[in-house]
Enzyme design. Structure first.
Site: not given
Length: 424
Positions: A294-295
């Site tokens: 994620h991210s």
């Protein structure tokens, strides 16, 4: 007529006097304005806002905070049943923020307990050869993370305050455990026969209190022509004014000054991901490695590819990115890595479009689809079902391809043996 002449003679002096008084008044106003500006320039507004701030002493447990997670995984007040309230005290933003951070630390420990007790995971200390007196970090491993011969799932979170097992602290506190933690991914993976590794890319240093600083002795000032007695009275007067000013506008409550001691070979998210790859993932038995990042975790994964390209290509089956922060140009990613990402990665990004809607690629790296939400922190949870479907489809295609290759190899070998038999 004589009276009029007297009046006309008196008017100029009165007019001049009025102008003079107006000028004096104006001068006084200007002096007051200057004095006010000078006062305001010396007032630290941030410090002024801290005036009368309560001490930064907060509860150490959820129970002491009077909060608990209900059956739906939502954080609720024990007495009122209401969600968490950030502004517990009006006009005290810094205190409210510190209270929120204190609760966040409790949440971090709570999630660790869930990983250990509900998910049956264990800590692995980093560095693996750490001495007793050096700072350490850790990751979480399922019982079969290193021994599972078939599948391994690696979870990499984004940057910030989140620690192992969390996607977003804000979601845990304001929404629920399912959307904010990695636990649904862990449970689903275990149900489908994966081993699981939960990384901890933001645990990069040990924070320790700085030793107290001793103020140096004041340097001698230039000698003054003023008599010593007069100079002492003047210094006392100015000192008293300063003390009164700071007592009125400065908050005596100071935050503890700290310094950070980096964790060896884990001082950043990128270092951590590479270290875990070298010491755990690359040594795992699993034939097929799957990654959810994620991210900023996506950026760390791409950096891993830059450093360990052939290893990653040989071991990783598929990668699910959620609103990834990677940039193949800024990270100087090779053309061969970009081509591999096109075939093996998918990025679920924040978008108003329905879930899984294909989106225009911004860079020539991997396909982008909608996560079905415009909220960055929700992209992992919203694409949860789609990610596991993606993994299953990729693995099925790979197994079909391997089966076909095996079949072709057997057919070719059989044909060769038949020809040899005929020749004989």
């Amino acid at each position: 007529r004589p009276m009029l002449s007297h009046l006309s003679a008196a008017i100029p002096p009165l007019y001049i006097l009025w102008i003079a008084m107006a000028q004096v008044a104006g001068q006084e106003d200007r002096e007051k304005t200057t004095a006010l500006k000078d006062l305001l320039s010396r007032i630290d507004l941030d410090e002024l806002m801290k005036k009368d701030e309560p001490p930064f002493t907060f509860p150490k447990t959820l129970e002491e905070f009077e909060y608990a997670f209900n059956e739906y995984g939502q954080l609720r007040h024990i007495k009122t049943g209401k969600p968490f309230v950030f502004n517990a005290r009006e006009d005290l933003h810094r205190w409210n923020q510190k209270r929120y951070e204190a609760l966040g630390e409790i949440i971090t420990q709570y999630v660790y307990e869930l990983l250990e007790k509900k998910c049956n995971m264990t800590k692995a200390i980093l560095p693996v050869d750490a001495t007793e007196d050096e700072p350490t970090s850790f990751i979480y491993l399922s019982p079969d993370a290193l021994s599972n011969p078939s599948k391994l799932l690696v979870l990499i979170q984004g940057s910030g305050v989140v620690r192992a097992g969390q996607w977003a602290r804000r979601l845990i506190i304001n929404q629920d455990l399912d959307s904010g933690t990695q636990i649904p991914f862990i449970n689903r993976a275990m149900e489908e026969g994966y081993g699981v590794m939960v990384l901890n890319p933001n645990e990069n240093y040990l924070e320790v209190e700085k030793p107290a600083k001793f103020s140096p002795l004041p340097s001698p000032t230039e000698p003054s022509d003023e008599p010593a007695e007069k100079r002492e009275r003047k210094d006392d007067k100015e000192g008293k004014k300063k003390r009164e000013f700071y007592e009125k506008y400065r908050n005596p409550q100071k935050e503890t000054e700290t310094e950070r001691i980096p964790i060896r070979e884990n001082g950043s998210s990128e270092e951590h991901v590479q270290y875990v790859w070298d010491h755990f993932v690359s040594k795992a038995a699993a034939k097929n490695v799957f990654i959810v990042a994620h991210s900023y975790g996506g950026l760390s994964f791409v950096e891993l590819m830059n450093q360990r390209e052939m290893q990653v290509k040989n071991r990783v089956c598929a990668v699910a990115l959620t609103d990834s922060a990677h940039n193949i140009w800024l990270q100087e990613t090779s053309k061969s890595t970009q081509d591999w990402m096109q075939q093996h990665c998918c990025n679920w990004v924040s978008s108003p479009e329905p879930l899984d809607t294909p989106l225009d690629p911004m860079l020539p790296d991997c396909p982008r689809v909608s996560a079905g939400t415009e909220r960055h922190e929700l992209t992992s949870w919203m694409s949860f079902t789609s990610i596991f479907r993606f993994f299953s489809e990729v693995l099925e295609a790979k197994e079909d391809e391997e089966a076909e290759e095996t079949c072709n190899t057997v057919t070719t070998r059989s044909s060769s043996l038949k020809n040899k038999h005929q020749d004989l």
